[in-house]
Each structure stands twice: as structure tokens, then as C-alpha cells.
Design an enzyme around this catalytic site. Structure first.
Site, short mmCIF file in Angstrom:
data_model
loop_
_atom_site.label_atom_id
_atom_site.label_comp_id
_atom_site.label_asym_id
_atom_site.label_seq_id
_atom_site.Cartn_x
_atom_site.Cartn_y
_atom_site.Cartn_z
N GLU A 168 -15.02 79.00 35.74
CA GLU A 168 -15.48 79.43 34.77
C GLU A 168 -14.91 80.86 34.82
OE1 GLU A 168 -18.64 76.24 32.94
OE2 GLU A 168 -19.02 78.30 33.32
N GLU A 352 -17.42 69.67 35.28
CA GLU A 352 -18.72 69.90 34.75
C GLU A 352 -18.92 69.28 33.21
OE1 GLU A 352 -20.67 73.68 34.56
OE2 GLU A 352 -19.99 74.43 36.49
#
Length: 439
Positions: A168, A352
Site C-alpha cells: 500500500e 487484502e
């Protein structure tokens, strides 16, 4: 229970769970160095209830129990992260033998249980010594990251299913250097602009270092958030387009195409490093796969009073989790199609996806609907290879501390007792084709 069967996803599709080192390990002993999250959480008002990851889930000592949960649930893989300060306490210089030995034990423990190790090099725990020198604002950190990647590649490459460089990058750069919500907590456009570029340069340099060590199956994990206009006004539409460019296009475009969205460059170019364009070839090194983290959407409203990026973000009237994040599973289908059609034909993983929620029935429904969204994307030709639920355990959820619970296994932090939730058994029934007994 889920409405789907494992066979619906076809052969070769891996199911797993994901967790991150700082959120679960604890174990701040045996030579581990300090990280930016240690100091950030120790500073008043940075985390809810002043919670820290000092002990967290004590995974450093209790990893066999956690791996047993993954195996017994029928999961194929465990997406974990190395802790940079555990491996190289000062960020550069000598490595920590006890830290490396811990990851030897953890990885060997996965393989002994038939669990595939899906590794991530950087899930936000930058060594504090590097932050002292500017962290991701400093180009030298990208060289330190490449050295760290080389060490990991040399020692562990033959036992890892995949290696992701960074988790991320939007959170690493923008959330942490412009919005100030995560460590190191800056609210500075120059800091953010440099971090936005340097984190991707670090990724590219790490890919080169890993390839030089003979590591294979390399990728990066980006988080994507659906950007929609708050209203039908042209101004809100433009705000949503700018938000999408900032959140989604910058990182995918840099990694997959070697280019940044011009709308963002026009705003921050004066703050980017000098000659940043010369780095784009390294940033866009060839990869083997892309990971997509997806949770929710934001509604963008134009606001001329907001400096730099003239918008505010809002939530709509859809079902929400206990963090206020809306449930929009169809956007996962859209993103998988978009990445596949507009950026790359590489295999994709949903690395995720999950829900912070005390009502586990809502979590089961959330997972079921997003798994269906993946099937919709596969039916449309997207090469999706796996799905990782966030997360196995309730854990230290960064600025939210221990108040936010994403786990399919409940944590009692006082006793460190792990108790599988109905969502854990929903996964096990789908993956094993039978119901497990409640422990």
C-alpha cells in the site's frame, strides 16, 4: 456460511489470510531495532486509547499456534511481512542474527504445515534510524531498502512462494506524509510528494536487487479505493477524477507504465525530487504479478477552500462497517477489470479484503459478496490467482489501536487467547468441504 464452493474458483486458486509484522509480532527483544510506529504510537493522541504494538498478538512467541490455525482452517497461504528493524535494526549496516533466525523458524513452520509463504518486505515499519535521516523523504532510503531486499532474497528466496516489495504505497506516502494519520505523521505537501516518488523508486530498486539474488515471483501490493462524485455537479465529478488519480492512478501508472497522472504532476511537480523523470524506468521494472487490496469507496466533493487538493471525502448511505467504511463489492470487480484492461495482463491477487466489525454475521456476508465479485471478474477474463482475507487475528490496527477488529479469530489481548469466529468456520467449511468442530 458462504454461498460458494472452493471449486467455483477453479484449479490453482490460492486462499489465504494476511497479517503484518508490526500489528501482531510484539517481541521487541532479541536485537530488534526501533521503528517509526514505535515512536508514533508512544506519542500522545496518535493512536486510539494510546494503544501500541509493543506486545500486540505476541506472534513472535506464539507463531506455531497461529500457523496451526491457518492450516486447520484449510488455507493455502499466509501473507506475512518481514520486520525491517528486526532484520536490520538500524536500517543499514549489520543484520540481526536472532531476527533472521525468527523468520527461518516462521517460514519453515509454514512449509512443514503445507502453507505457502507469501512475503512482503515493507508493511510500514521503517527503522527509526532511517527516519532520523528523512525516511521516505530522503532518496538514500531507497538504496537502504534495496540492500535490505537483497539480504532477504539471498537468505529466503528458495522458500518463498512470492515476494512483494511494498504494501500500500498510498498509505506509506500520502496517508502518512500529507494527511498525517499514520507514522511518521507529517502534514506537508513536499514531504508527501517526495515520499510518493521515493517509495516507488524503492520498489523498483528492490526488484533489481531481488532479481540479482535469483529471487522469483516478484510483485507489489497497491490499495485501491473507489472514487465517486458526491453529486452530479461538474465540480464534484472533477474532484472524483482528481481523487482517483491521486489514490489509484499514481501508483499503478508509475509501476505498470512508468508514468504519473499529469493532473497530479501539475499540482506537485515543484515538490518532487529534481530529475524525477529519470527514475521511471527503474520504477516500472517488469513484475510477475500485482496485488490488489480493496475495502471501500469515497465520495469526493469539490471544496475551493481546501489547499493543494481542493476536495473533501465523504461516505454515502450504503451499509458500513464499524469504521464507517461502506460495503461496495461490485467495485472490486471493476478494479480487477480496470487493472487487467488498462494497466497490465499480469496475474492478479486480491491480497487484502476484510471488514472491521463486531457483528461476525456481517463479516461473513462481506466476504461472501466480495468472493462473488472476484468470480464476476474471472468470468470476464481477469486472471485472478488468489484471495487473502484480512485478517487471521484481531490485531493492532495502526491508528485505531485495538478497538478495530478485522480478524476471523478473536483476540483476548489480556490472556492472548485465540478464539475462532463463525467467519473462520465459514472459510474452513468452504475450503475443506466440511465443518470443523468449535474449539
Amino acid at each position: 456460511m458462504f454461498s460458494l464452493k472452493r471449486e467455483d474458483f477453479g484449479p490453482g486458486f490460492d486462499f489465504g489470510v494476511a497479517m503484518a509484522a508490526h500489528q501482531i509480532e510484539g517481541g521487541q527483544t532479541d536485537g530488534r531495532g526501533s521503528s517509526i510506529w514505535d515512536s508514533f504510537a508512544a506519542t500522545p493522541r496518535n493512536t486510539r486509547n494510546a494503544d501500541t504494538g509493543k506486545v500486540a498478538c505476541d506472534h513472535y512467541n506464539r507463531w506455531p499456534e497461529d500457523l496451526d490455525l491457518i492450516r486447520d482452517g484449510g488455507f493455502d497461504g499466509y501473507r506475512f511481512s518481514f520486520s525491517w528493524p528486526r532484520v536490520i535494526p538500524e536500517g543499514t549496516g549489520p543484520s540481526n542474527p536472532k531476527g533472521l533466525d525468527f523468520y527461518d523458524r516462521l517460514i519453515d513452520g509454514m512449509l512443514e504445515r503445507g502453507i505457502k509463504p507469501y512475503a512482503t518486505l515493507y508493511h510500514w515499519d521503517l527503522p527509526s534510524s532511517l527516519q532520523d535521516r528523512g525516511g521516505w523523504m530522503n532518496r538514500d532510503t531507497t538504496a537502504a531498502f534495496a540492500d535490505y531486499a537483497a539480504l532477504i532474497g539471498h537468505r529466503f528466496k528458495d522458500r518463498l512462494e512470492t515476494i512483494a516489495t511494498v504494501n500500500e504505497p498510498w498509505c506509506v506516502a500520502f496517508l502518512s506524509h500529507f494527511l498525517g494519520i499514520h507514522a511518521p505523521g507529517y502534514r506537508d505537501v513536499r514531504a508527501a510528494s517526495r515520499a510518493m516518488h521515493h517509495i516507488l523508486l524503492a520498489h523498483g530498486r528492490a526488484i533489481d536487487a531481488l532479481r540479482a539474488e535469483g529471487a522469483k515471483n516478484l510483485g507489489i501490493v497497491v490499495n485501491l479505493e473507489k472514487a465517486e462524485p458526491y453529486s452530479s455537479s461538474p465540480e464534484d465529478q472533477e474532484a472524483a477524477e482528481l481523487g482517483d488519480a491521486l489514490f489509484n492512478q499514481w501508483y499503478l501508472g508509475g509501476v505498470c507504465k512508468g508514468e504519473y497522472p499529469q493532473s497530479i504532476v501539475d499540482i506537485i511537480e515543484d515538490h518532487l525530487p529534481r530529475d524525477w523523470q529519470a527514475d521511471m524506468d527503474v520504477i516500472s521494472r517488469p513484475l510477475d504479478w500485482i496485488g490488489v487490496n480493496y475495502y471501500t469507496r469515497s465520495l469526493y466533493k469539490f471544496d475551493a477552500s481546501v489547499p493543494v487538493f481542493p476536495f473533501t471525502q465523504h461516505r454515502g448511505d450504503l451499509e458500513k462497517n464499524d469504521l464507517g467504511w461502506e460495503t461496495v463489492p461490485e467495485a472490486l470487480t471493476e478494479f480487477l477489470l480496470r487493472v487487467s484492461n488498462d494497466y497490465t495482463n499480469l496475474p492478479l491477487y486480491v491480497t487484502e479484503n476484510g471488514m472491521s466489525e463486531s457483528n461476525d454475521a456481517k463479516r461473513i456476508d462481506y466476504f461472501d459478496r466480495h468472493l462473488r465479485a472476484i468470480l464476476d471478474a474471472k468470468d470476464k477474463g481477469v486472471d485472478v490467482r488468489g484471495y487473502f482475507a484480512w485478517s487471521l487475528l484481531d490485531n493492532f490496527e495502526w491508528a485505531e489501536g485495538f478497538s478495530s477488529r478485522f480478524g476471523i479469530v478473536e483476540m483476548d489481548y489480556a490472556s492472548q487467547k485465540r478464539t475462532p469466529k463463525p467467519s473462520y468456520f465459514a472459510f474452513s467449511k468452504m475450503l475443506l468441504g466440511r465443518a470443523l468442530e468449535v474449539r
